[in-house]
Design a protein around this motif. Structure first.
Motif, mmCIF file in Angstrom:
data_model
loop_
_atom_site.group_PDB
_atom_site.id
_atom_site.type_symbol
_atom_site.label_atom_id
_atom_site.label_comp_id
_atom_site.label_asym_id
_atom_site.label_seq_id
_atom_site.Cartn_x
_atom_site.Cartn_y
_atom_site.Cartn_z
ATOM 1 N N GLY A 173 34.672 31.717 40.070
ATOM 2 C CA GLY A 173 33.707 32.511 39.323
ATOM 3 C C GLY A 173 33.600 32.134 37.860
ATOM 4 O O GLY A 173 32.633 32.511 37.188
ATOM 5 N N GLU A 174 34.586 31.384 37.328
ATOM 6 C CA GLU A 174 34.496 30.897 35.949
ATOM 7 C C GLU A 174 33.724 29.584 35.973
ATOM 8 O O GLU A 174 34.172 28.605 36.584
ATOM 9 N N GLY A 197 33.435 20.395 42.370
ATOM 10 C CA GLY A 197 33.605 21.716 42.950
ATOM 11 C C GLY A 197 32.404 22.146 43.749
ATOM 12 O O GLY A 197 31.507 21.356 44.053
ATOM 13 N N ASP A 198 32.420 23.436 44.106
ATOM 14 C CA ASP A 198 31.266 24.017 44.767
ATOM 15 C C ASP A 198 30.613 24.990 43.796
ATOM 16 O O ASP A 198 30.872 24.949 42.592
ATOM 17 N N THR A 199 29.832 25.905 44.298
ATOM 18 C CA THR A 199 29.067 26.782 43.413
ATOM 19 C C THR A 199 29.963 27.657 42.539
ATOM 20 O O THR A 199 29.688 27.856 41.349
ATOM 21 N N VAL A 240 42.728 28.350 27.163
ATOM 22 C CA VAL A 240 42.419 29.689 27.679
ATOM 23 C C VAL A 240 42.125 30.648 26.529
ATOM 24 O O VAL A 240 41.190 31.455 26.587
ATOM 25 N N ASP A 241 42.916 30.551 25.463
ATOM 26 C CA ASP A 241 42.697 31.418 24.308
ATOM 27 C C ASP A 241 41.366 31.109 23.623
ATOM 28 O O ASP A 241 40.658 32.014 23.180
ATOM 29 N N GLN A 242 41.021 29.843 23.557
ATOM 30 C CA GLN A 242 39.786 29.422 22.896
ATOM 31 C C GLN A 242 38.543 29.963 23.602
ATOM 32 O O GLN A 242 37.602 30.439 22.963
ATOM 33 N N PHE A 243 38.546 29.902 24.933
ATOM 34 C CA PHE A 243 37.338 30.252 25.676
ATOM 35 C C PHE A 243 37.380 31.635 26.323
ATOM 36 O O PHE A 243 36.371 32.091 26.851
ATOM 37 N N GLY A 244 38.535 32.270 26.329
ATOM 38 C CA GLY A 244 38.633 33.577 26.955
ATOM 39 C C GLY A 244 38.696 33.528 28.463
ATOM 40 O O GLY A 244 38.412 34.522 29.140
ATOM 41 N N TRP A 245 39.079 32.361 29.018
ATOM 42 C CA TRP A 245 39.249 32.264 30.466
ATOM 43 C C TRP A 245 40.566 32.900 30.881
ATOM 44 O O TRP A 245 41.414 33.211 30.045
ATOM 45 N N GLN A 246 40.775 33.062 32.177
ATOM 46 C CA GLN A 246 41.985 33.706 32.673
ATOM 47 C C GLN A 246 43.105 32.689 32.836
ATOM 48 O O GLN A 246 42.912 31.618 33.415
ATOM 49 N N ALA A 247 44.273 33.060 32.346
ATOM 50 C CA ALA A 247 45.451 32.216 32.489
ATOM 51 C C ALA A 247 46.026 32.392 33.882
ATOM 52 O O ALA A 247 45.742 33.373 34.570
ATOM 53 N N GLU A 248 46.834 31.433 34.308
ATOM 54 C CA GLU A 248 47.512 31.600 35.585
ATOM 55 C C GLU A 248 48.511 32.749 35.489
ATOM 56 O O GLU A 248 48.990 33.093 34.406
ATOM 57 N N ALA A 249 48.836 33.339 36.631
ATOM 58 C CA ALA A 249 49.690 34.519 36.643
ATOM 59 C C ALA A 249 51.065 34.241 36.040
ATOM 60 O O ALA A 249 51.659 35.101 35.398
ATOM 61 N N ASP A 250 51.586 33.029 36.233
ATOM 62 C CA ASP A 250 52.905 32.681 35.714
ATOM 63 C C ASP A 250 52.814 31.691 34.558
ATOM 64 O O ASP A 250 53.619 30.771 34.451
ATOM 65 N N GLU A 259 46.820 32.157 44.012
ATOM 66 C CA GLU A 259 46.525 33.367 43.250
ATOM 67 C C GLU A 259 45.343 33.165 42.314
ATOM 68 O O GLU A 259 44.486 34.053 42.183
ATOM 69 N N ASN A 260 45.306 32.015 41.660
ATOM 70 C CA ASN A 260 44.208 31.747 40.734
ATOM 71 C C ASN A 260 42.886 31.584 41.470
ATOM 72 O O ASN A 260 41.826 31.946 40.957
ATOM 73 N N ARG A 261 42.951 31.038 42.679
ATOM 74 C CA ARG A 261 41.739 30.818 43.438
ATOM 75 C C ARG A 261 41.213 32.113 44.049
ATOM 76 O O ARG A 261 40.002 32.345 44.101
ATOM 77 N N THR A 262 42.118 32.982 44.533
ATOM 78 C CA THR A 262 41.697 34.165 45.274
ATOM 79 C C THR A 262 41.805 35.467 44.501
ATOM 80 O O THR A 262 41.128 36.449 44.817
ATOM 81 N N GLY A 263 42.702 35.531 43.494
ATOM 82 C CA GLY A 263 42.931 36.781 42.784
ATOM 83 C C GLY A 263 43.908 37.699 43.503
ATOM 84 O O GLY A 263 44.090 38.848 43.097
ATOM 85 N N TYR A 264 44.561 37.216 44.565
ATOM 86 C CA TYR A 264 45.507 38.017 45.329
ATOM 87 C C TYR A 264 46.927 37.505 45.149
ATOM 88 O O TYR A 264 47.141 36.315 44.900
ATOM 89 N N ARG A 265 47.889 38.408 45.300
ATOM 90 C CA ARG A 265 49.289 38.019 45.161
ATOM 91 C C ARG A 265 49.729 37.112 46.305
ATOM 92 O O ARG A 265 49.395 37.346 47.460
ATOM 93 N N SER A 266 50.504 36.117 45.975
ATOM 94 C CA SER A 266 51.083 35.235 46.982
ATOM 95 C C SER A 266 52.303 35.917 47.594
ATOM 96 O O SER A 266 52.828 36.906 47.057
ATOM 97 N N ALA A 267 52.776 35.376 48.722
ATOM 98 C CA ALA A 267 53.981 35.920 49.354
ATOM 99 C C ALA A 267 55.172 35.820 48.406
ATOM 100 O O ALA A 267 56.032 36.704 48.369
#
Length: 324
Positions: free
Chosen positions: A104-105, A136-138, A177-187, A222-230
């Motif tokens: 989505g980014e 990538g795709d859309t 990430v700080d420059q553009f306001g994108w989301q950082a990876e969870a870890d 996690e970055n691709r889906t937004g869901y927690r990994s196992a």
């Protein structure tokens, strides 16, 4: 946003031929990702293995280059190959980096160019030849960088951050990430506070407690889906319960409450099972390995057959993360 350093395909015995072949095949893949080739097969397999999504249908969104005499891609490709062949002491002078945005980014070509410039500058290789392309795709995009680290003037390879290459890469991602306001990876290992790079609080806490970071593959998921990994579910839901358990029966029962199993594998190995996915205890936290838990609770006791797992709520499996 995540960063990956992608290893080259296994090389043959003739180093001179392989240097040129790798340069040619990688650049061709960057500029024509839709074209079938052995290089594409390798890249697709790698990205699938690392949890970066199905990239078989990827297409080219944007391509750019830096530090070439030629102004067209064909000439830049030829320069890349020629410089690679000059690196007689290096089996492969070209680094392949992948920077991936969250689904989505959608960076613009200008933002992609600036991202690449910031990344290379922080690594100290902003004067080296580099061809990059956004694929990538859309909704899911990533940029590949083919970076030639051989410097013809000094006749040496340019070293990045005194050998601590990945640390420099993670620092660069924090700045981007700080420059553009994108989301950082969870870890994320680093963050930017008041314009300064600092070790992320979560990373510092894990180092202090002996916890290990979530694997790159799980982080990519996690970055691709937004869901927690196992792995993260075990880290967040299982570890506190294991550390608080007063007996083996208590440990098994409390884990069953969140649908997780603690099992012995082999002589001393331990796996924690979340749904159908198994996670090694040693990959999460030393404190939950068999040796460490037995120091507190005594010799291992298997789970009673009367214990039943509570079905996991879908929200426990993965909670979509909002803006950080």
């Amino acid at each position: 946003m995540i960063v990956k350093h992608i290893p080259a395909r296994p090389a043959g015995r003739n180093a001179t031929i392989e240097r040129a072949r790798h340069a040619r095949n990688l650049v061709d893949y960057l500029r024509q990702p839709e074209k079938q080739s052995a290089e594409k097969d390798y890249q697709v397999a790698y990205m699938l293995r690392e949890g970066l999504g199905d990239t078989k249908g990827e297409r080219l969104f944007h391509i750019g280059a830096r530090n070439f005499v030629s102004t067209d891609i064909a000439g830049q490709r030829a320069e890349m190959i020629a410089i690679a062949q000059m690196a007689s002491r290096s089996p492969n002078p070209i680094d392949h980096w992948l920077l991936s945005w969250r689904e989505g980014e959608l960076p613009t070509p200008a933002e992609i160019d600036e991202t690449v410039a910031m990344f290379l500058e922080h690594l100290g290789v902003d004067n080296q030849p580099c061809i990059y392309a956004c694929h990538g795709d859309t909704d899911n995009r990533h940029v590949h960088l083919a970076l030639n680290r051989y410097d013809p003037l000094s006749e040496r390879m340019v070293e990045i951050n005194d050998g601590f290459t990945r640390e420099a890469a993670h620092q660069a991602i924090a700045l981007i990430v700080d420059q553009f306001g994108w989301q950082a990876e969870a870890d994320a290992r680093y963050s930017v506070v008041n314009g300064r790079l600092v070790t992320a609080a979560s990373a510092a806490a894990k180092r202090k407690e002996g916890r290990k970071p979530v694997s790159p593959k799980a982080t990519a998921f996690e970055n691709r889906t937004g869901y927690r990994s196992a792995q993260r579910i075990v880290q967040e839901d299982a570890v506190p319960r294991i550390k608080a358990a007063r007996s083996w029966s208590d440990l098994h029962a409390t884990l069953a409450e969140v649908g997780i199993r603690y099992d012995i594998v082999g002589t001393n190995g331990v796996t924690l099972t979340v749904d159908d996915e198994r996670v090694k205890a040693s990959s999460i936290d030393r404190a939950i390995t068999r040796t460490q838990v037995e120091k507190r609770l005594g010799p291992f006791e298997p789970r009673s057959e009367t214990i039943r797992d509570v079905p996991r709520n879908p929200l426990w499996i993965g909670v979509e993360k909002g803006p950080r």
